[in-house]
Structure formats: C-alpha cells, structure tokens
Design an enzyme around this catalytic site. Sequence first.
Site, PDB file in Angstrom:
ATOM      1  N   HIS A 160       0.841  -1.210   0.000  1.00 53.77           N
ATOM      2  CA  HIS A 160       0.000   0.000   0.000  1.00 53.77           C
ATOM      3  C   HIS A 160       0.876   1.261   0.000  1.00 53.77           C
ATOM      4  CE1 HIS A 160      -2.966  -2.751   2.254  1.00 53.77           C
ATOM      5  NE2 HIS A 160      -3.607  -2.424   1.148  1.00 53.77           N
ATOM      6  N   LYS A 168     -17.349  -7.139   6.123  1.00 52.85           N
ATOM      7  CA  LYS A 168     -15.997  -7.705   5.980  1.00 52.85           C
ATOM      8  C   LYS A 168     -15.466  -8.016   7.363  1.00 52.85           C
ATOM      9  CE  LYS A 168     -14.204  -6.400   1.550  1.00 52.85           C
ATOM     10  NZ  LYS A 168     -13.087  -5.822   0.813  1.00 52.85           N
ATOM     11  N   ARG A 188      -1.613  -5.461  -8.466  1.00 52.84           N
ATOM     12  CA  ARG A 188      -0.442  -6.298  -8.208  1.00 52.84           C
ATOM     13  C   ARG A 188      -0.176  -7.229  -9.378  1.00 52.84           C
ATOM     14  NH1 ARG A 188      -2.830  -8.181  -2.556  1.00 52.84           N
ATOM     15  NH2 ARG A 188      -4.562  -8.144  -3.992  1.00 52.84           N
ATOM     16  N   SER A 230      -2.653  -7.940   2.761  1.00 58.45           N
ATOM     17  CA  SER A 230      -2.874  -7.856   4.208  1.00 58.45           C
ATOM     18  C   SER A 230      -3.202  -9.244   4.758  1.00 58.45           C
ATOM     19  CB  SER A 230      -4.029  -6.898   4.517  1.00 58.45           C
ATOM     20  OG  SER A 230      -3.733  -5.616   4.033  1.00 58.45           O
TER      21      SER A 230
HETATM   22  O1  PNS Z   1      -8.897  -3.238   0.045  1.00 58.76           O
HETATM   23  P1  PNS Z   1     -10.171  -3.769  -0.577  1.00 58.76           P
HETATM   24  O2  PNS Z   1     -10.937  -4.568   0.447  1.00 58.76           O
HETATM   25  O3  PNS Z   1      -9.935  -4.504  -1.841  1.00 58.76           O
HETATM   26  O4  PNS Z   1     -11.062  -2.468  -0.923  1.00 58.76           O
HETATM   27  C1  PNS Z   1     -12.314  -2.585  -1.548  1.00 58.76           C
HETATM   28  C2  PNS Z   1     -13.141  -1.304  -1.341  1.00 58.76           C
HETATM   29  C3  PNS Z   1     -13.295  -1.064   0.121  1.00 58.76           C
HETATM   30  C4  PNS Z   1     -12.421  -0.130  -1.987  1.00 58.76           C
HETATM   31  C5  PNS Z   1     -14.528  -1.466  -2.014  1.00 58.76           C
HETATM   32  O5  PNS Z   1     -15.072  -2.708  -1.653  1.00 58.76           O
HETATM   33  C6  PNS Z   1     -15.495  -0.341  -1.632  1.00 58.76           C
HETATM   34  O6  PNS Z   1     -15.292   0.814  -1.906  1.00 58.76           O
HETATM   35  N1  PNS Z   1     -16.588  -0.703  -0.978  1.00 58.76           N
HETATM   36  C7  PNS Z   1     -17.581   0.254  -0.542  1.00 58.76           C
HETATM   37  C8  PNS Z   1     -18.920  -0.073  -1.192  1.00 58.76           C
HETATM   38  C9  PNS Z   1     -18.997   0.393  -2.620  1.00 58.76           C
HETATM   39  O7  PNS Z   1     -18.836   1.543  -2.938  1.00 58.76           O
HETATM   40  N2  PNS Z   1     -19.270  -0.562  -3.555  1.00 58.76           N
HETATM   41  C10 PNS Z   1     -19.457  -0.239  -4.953  1.00 58.76           C
HETATM   42  C11 PNS Z   1     -18.163  -0.119  -5.725  1.00 58.76           C
HETATM   43  S1  PNS Z   1     -17.411  -1.700  -5.913  1.00 58.76           S
END
Ligand code: PNS
Length: 164
Positions: free
Chosen positions: A19, A43, A94, A132
Amino acid sequence: MTMPKAIYPGSFDPITYGHIDIVRRARKLFPKLIIAIVANPNKNALFSVEERERITRDALTEMGIDGVEVTSYAGLLIDCVHKLGASAVVRGLRANSDFDYEFQMALTNRDLDSDIETVLFMTAGKYSFLSSSIVKEVKRFGGNISSFVPDSVDKALSKKFASQ
Ligand code: PNS
C-alpha cells in the site's frame, strides 16, 4: 485549474509496504491524496476501523510520508469521493488476478458517477504477491513479517494477536 484530489480507498487491515508503495507512486500525480478506510461490517476485519486509521497514520509517519490524510467511510465509496470533493480514485494493481475485480469496481463507480476517474498504479514487482491477508497469516503463526510491513504495524499485530 485546481489540483485534483484523489482518494485511495481500501480495507487497510492492516496497511502493508505494498500500500505504501502505491501511496508514493500516486502522490507523484496526486499531491492531494486521502487514504479512505472502509468501515464495512460485512468484511471480517481483524482491526476496528479506528485501529486501522491509527495504524495507517503511524505507518505513514514511520515511513516519513507526510501530508497524506487518513479518513474512514461507511457505505458507498462514490459518496465518500463526493463528500471529500475528490475527482479520482486510486487503486493498486499487483498482478493480472487483481484486474477483473478492479475493472468491475472501476466501471461500477463510473456508472454511479461518470465524472470520477479510477487510476490504477502498478505495484513494485517485489510486492506483487503481498496482501494484508498474507501478512496476518504469517504473523499469526509466528513468521517474520519485517519485509512486509513497517515496524509499527508489526507491533500492532503482535499486540492484537497477544490479546486474542
Ligand atoms: O482493500 P479492498 O478490500 O480490496 O477495498 C475494496 C473497497 C473497500 C475499496 C470497495 O469494496 C469499496 O469501496 N466498498 C464500498 C462499497 C462500494 O462503494 N461498492 C461499490 C463499488 S465496488
């Protein structure tokens, strides 16, 4: 033209060198970068969102990175982007295996607001395997994670696992 503001969203449970590599790359294009940590009850996070915010701030300080704001959000990312007055979303890529998920997320967010662009930064090759989840797994079973996370994050993980 005002300088565009970008949001780097994610779970950051916890922040890793992967990150941090993305933060450094993204800041070259977006000096105004905000890390937004999702507070998603669906989550199964190891750390609470408050802990993740603190751990992320401490890690940035330890790495000598200043001027990056850290905040959290619940609900839709696009709402957080609007609230913070940002115009771009930063994500890290990645490997090929990340692509489908990132593409789906970027197009969903574009559908919700076509003015917001998602910008993907390729991680350094040495972090292309890092996540992570891997960090937590190695640490949980007593492995050395010093090449994966800053010391302050390692300590936060030690404390968390000791308390469990
Ligand atoms: O680090 P991650 O878990 O891959 O991040 C994913 C994240 C948190 C960026 C994504 O799941 C998110 O923004 N969730 C909030 C809900 C949302 O907006 N969903 C619609 C777009 S996918």
